[in-house]
Scaffold this motif. Structure first.
Motif, PDB file in Angstrom:
ATOM      1  N   ILE A  22      10.529   6.600   4.976  1.00 53.07           N
ATOM      2  CA  ILE A  22       9.439   6.731   5.943  1.00 53.07           C
ATOM      3  C   ILE A  22       9.484   5.480   6.802  1.00 53.07           C
ATOM      4  O   ILE A  22       9.505   4.364   6.281  1.00 53.07           O
ATOM      5  N   THR A  23       9.517   5.642   8.113  1.00 47.11           N
ATOM      6  CA  THR A  23       9.498   4.503   9.022  1.00 47.11           C
ATOM      7  C   THR A  23       8.051   4.202   9.389  1.00 47.11           C
ATOM      8  O   THR A  23       7.334   5.076   9.891  1.00 47.11           O
ATOM      9  N   LEU A  24       7.631   2.962   9.108  1.00 49.61           N
ATOM     10  CA  LEU A  24       6.259   2.541   9.395  1.00 49.61           C
ATOM     11  C   LEU A  24       6.179   1.913  10.779  1.00 49.61           C
ATOM     12  O   LEU A  24       7.128   1.243  11.207  1.00 49.61           O
ATOM     13  N   PRO A  25       5.065   2.092  11.475  1.00 47.33           N
ATOM     14  CA  PRO A  25       4.909   1.454  12.786  1.00 47.33           C
ATOM     15  C   PRO A  25       5.011  -0.070  12.661  1.00 47.33           C
ATOM     16  O   PRO A  25       4.464  -0.679  11.745  1.00 47.33           O
ATOM     17  N   ARG A  26       5.752  -0.678  13.583  1.00 48.14           N
ATOM     18  CA  ARG A  26       5.959  -2.133  13.580  1.00 48.14           C
ATOM     19  C   ARG A  26       4.629  -2.885  13.599  1.00 48.14           C
ATOM     20  O   ARG A  26       4.480  -3.924  12.949  1.00 48.14           O
ATOM     21  N   LYS A  27       3.669  -2.373  14.334  1.00 50.21           N
ATOM     22  CA  LYS A  27       2.348  -3.011  14.424  1.00 50.21           C
ATOM     23  C   LYS A  27       1.723  -3.150  13.035  1.00 50.21           C
ATOM     24  O   LYS A  27       1.153  -4.189  12.699  1.00 50.21           O
ATOM     25  N   TRP A  28       1.813  -2.124  12.212  1.00 45.30           N
ATOM     26  CA  TRP A  28       1.243  -2.157  10.865  1.00 45.30           C
ATOM     27  C   TRP A  28       1.961  -3.186  10.003  1.00 45.30           C
ATOM     28  O   TRP A  28       1.340  -3.960   9.286  1.00 45.30           O
ATOM     29  N   VAL A  29       3.298  -3.176  10.062  1.00 48.10           N
ATOM     30  CA  VAL A  29       4.098  -4.090   9.249  1.00 48.10           C
ATOM     31  C   VAL A  29       3.789  -5.541   9.635  1.00 48.10           C
ATOM     32  O   VAL A  29       3.581  -6.397   8.775  1.00 48.10           O
ATOM     33  N   SER A  30       3.727  -5.820  10.923  1.00 53.35           N
ATOM     34  CA  SER A  30       3.396  -7.171  11.389  1.00 53.35           C
ATOM     35  C   SER A  30       1.996  -7.571  10.963  1.00 53.35           C
ATOM     36  O   SER A  30       1.769  -8.700  10.526  1.00 53.35           O
ATOM     37  N   ASP A  31       1.048  -6.666  11.085  1.00 52.58           N
ATOM     38  CA  ASP A  31      -0.336  -6.949  10.720  1.00 52.58           C
ATOM     39  C   ASP A  31      -0.478  -7.281   9.232  1.00 52.58           C
ATOM     40  O   ASP A  31      -1.324  -8.076   8.848  1.00 52.58           O
ATOM     41  N   MET A  32       0.390  -6.702   8.404  1.00 49.22           N
ATOM     42  CA  MET A  32       0.364  -6.967   6.965  1.00 49.22           C
ATOM     43  C   MET A  32       1.032  -8.291   6.616  1.00 49.22           C
ATOM     44  O   MET A  32       0.995  -8.732   5.475  1.00 49.22           O
ATOM     45  N   GLY A  33       1.659  -8.938   7.610  1.00 48.82           N
ATOM     46  CA  GLY A  33       2.340 -10.207   7.364  1.00 48.82           C
ATOM     47  C   GLY A  33       3.734 -10.037   6.791  1.00 48.82           C
ATOM     48  O   GLY A  33       4.302 -10.964   6.226  1.00 48.82           O
ATOM     49  N   ILE A  34       4.300  -8.858   6.942  1.00 46.38           N
ATOM     50  CA  ILE A  34       5.643  -8.585   6.450  1.00 46.38           C
ATOM     51  C   ILE A  34       6.627  -8.937   7.567  1.00 46.38           C
ATOM     52  O   ILE A  34       6.442  -8.543   8.710  1.00 46.38           O
ATOM     53  N   SER A  35       7.664  -9.715   7.197  1.00 43.10           N
ATOM     54  CA  SER A  35       8.666 -10.126   8.175  1.00 43.10           C
ATOM     55  C   SER A  35      10.040 -10.040   7.537  1.00 43.10           C
ATOM     56  O   SER A  35      10.176  -9.708   6.358  1.00 43.10           O
ATOM     57  N   GLU A  36      11.073 -10.375   8.306  1.00 47.17           N
ATOM     58  CA  GLU A  36      12.431 -10.350   7.765  1.00 47.17           C
ATOM     59  C   GLU A  36      12.587 -11.367   6.636  1.00 47.17           C
ATOM     60  O   GLU A  36      13.377 -11.160   5.729  1.00 47.17           O
ATOM     61  N   ASN A  37      11.824 -12.454   6.689  1.00 49.86           N
ATOM     62  CA  ASN A  37      11.900 -13.485   5.648  1.00 49.86           C
ATOM     63  C   ASN A  37      10.967 -13.215   4.475  1.00 49.86           C
ATOM     64  O   ASN A  37      11.207 -13.685   3.369  1.00 49.86           O
ATOM     65  N   GLU A  38       9.870 -12.521   4.723  1.00 47.29           N
ATOM     66  CA  GLU A  38       8.895 -12.183   3.676  1.00 47.29           C
ATOM     67  C   GLU A  38       8.725 -10.674   3.666  1.00 47.29           C
ATOM     68  O   GLU A  38       7.805 -10.136   4.272  1.00 47.29           O
ATOM     69  N   LYS A  39       9.641  -9.993   2.968  1.00 50.29           N
ATOM     70  CA  LYS A  39       9.677  -8.534   3.047  1.00 50.29           C
ATOM     71  C   LYS A  39       9.401  -7.819   1.743  1.00 50.29           C
ATOM     72  O   LYS A  39       9.515  -6.604   1.672  1.00 50.29           O
ATOM     73  N   SER A  40       8.983  -8.549   0.717  1.00 49.92           N
ATOM     74  CA  SER A  40       8.701  -7.908  -0.573  1.00 49.92           C
ATOM     75  C   SER A  40       7.344  -7.216  -0.543  1.00 49.92           C
ATOM     76  O   SER A  40       6.340  -7.806  -0.144  1.00 49.92           O
ATOM     77  N   VAL A  41       7.341  -5.959  -0.968  1.00 49.99           N
ATOM     78  CA  VAL A  41       6.102  -5.189  -1.050  1.00 49.99           C
ATOM     79  C   VAL A  41       6.014  -4.531  -2.421  1.00 49.99           C
ATOM     80  O   VAL A  41       7.016  -4.347  -3.103  1.00 49.99           O
ATOM     81  N   GLU A  42       4.801  -4.188  -2.800  1.00 50.54           N
ATOM     82  CA  GLU A  42       4.569  -3.429  -4.028  1.00 50.54           C
ATOM     83  C   GLU A  42       4.106  -2.038  -3.615  1.00 50.54           C
ATOM     84  O   GLU A  42       3.170  -1.900  -2.832  1.00 50.54           O
ATOM     85  N   VAL A  43       4.777  -1.015  -4.116  1.00 46.20           N
ATOM     86  CA  VAL A  43       4.446   0.364  -3.772  1.00 46.20           C
ATOM     87  C   VAL A  43       3.927   1.063  -5.021  1.00 46.20           C
ATOM     88  O   VAL A  43       4.560   1.022  -6.072  1.00 46.20           O
ATOM     89  N   THR A  44       2.767   1.698  -4.891  1.00 51.27           N
ATOM     90  CA  THR A  44       2.138   2.393  -6.009  1.00 51.27           C
ATOM     91  C   THR A  44       1.951   3.862  -5.638  1.00 51.27           C
ATOM     92  O   THR A  44       1.511   4.176  -4.532  1.00 51.27           O
TER      93      THR A  44
END
Length: 58
Positions: A22-44
Motif C-alpha cells: 500500500i502506498t501511503l501519501p507522502r504528506k502523512w509519512v512526513s507528518d508522522m516524522g518518518i524519513s529515509e533515515n528514520e523509517k522504522s514503523v510498528e504495524v499492528t
C-alpha cells in the motif's frame, strides 16, 4: 483526520509467491516524522476489527 481510499498493489515475486503493498501519501509519512533515515514503523493488525495501525517506532 484525513481519509483516503487507496488501492492495494499485488505483484508476483521471483519465487512465484504473491506479495502486496500500500502506498501511503507522502504528506502523512512526513507528518508522522518518518524519513529515509528514520523509517522504522510498528504495524499492528486487529483481527476483530479488521484494522491495520501504523506507528513510528521511537
Amino acid at each position: 483526520m484525513e481519509k483516503r481510499d487507496l488501492n492495494v498493489s499485488f505483484y508476483k515475486a521471483g519465487n512465484g509467491g504473491v506479495s502486496n503493498r500500500i502506498t501511503l501519501p507522502r504528506k502523512w509519512v512526513s507528518d508522522m516524522g518518518i524519513s529515509e533515515n528514520e523509517k522504522s514503523v510498528e504495524v499492528t493488525y486487529n483481527e476483530e476489527t479488521k484494522t491495520i495501525t501504523i506507528v513510528k517506532k521511537k
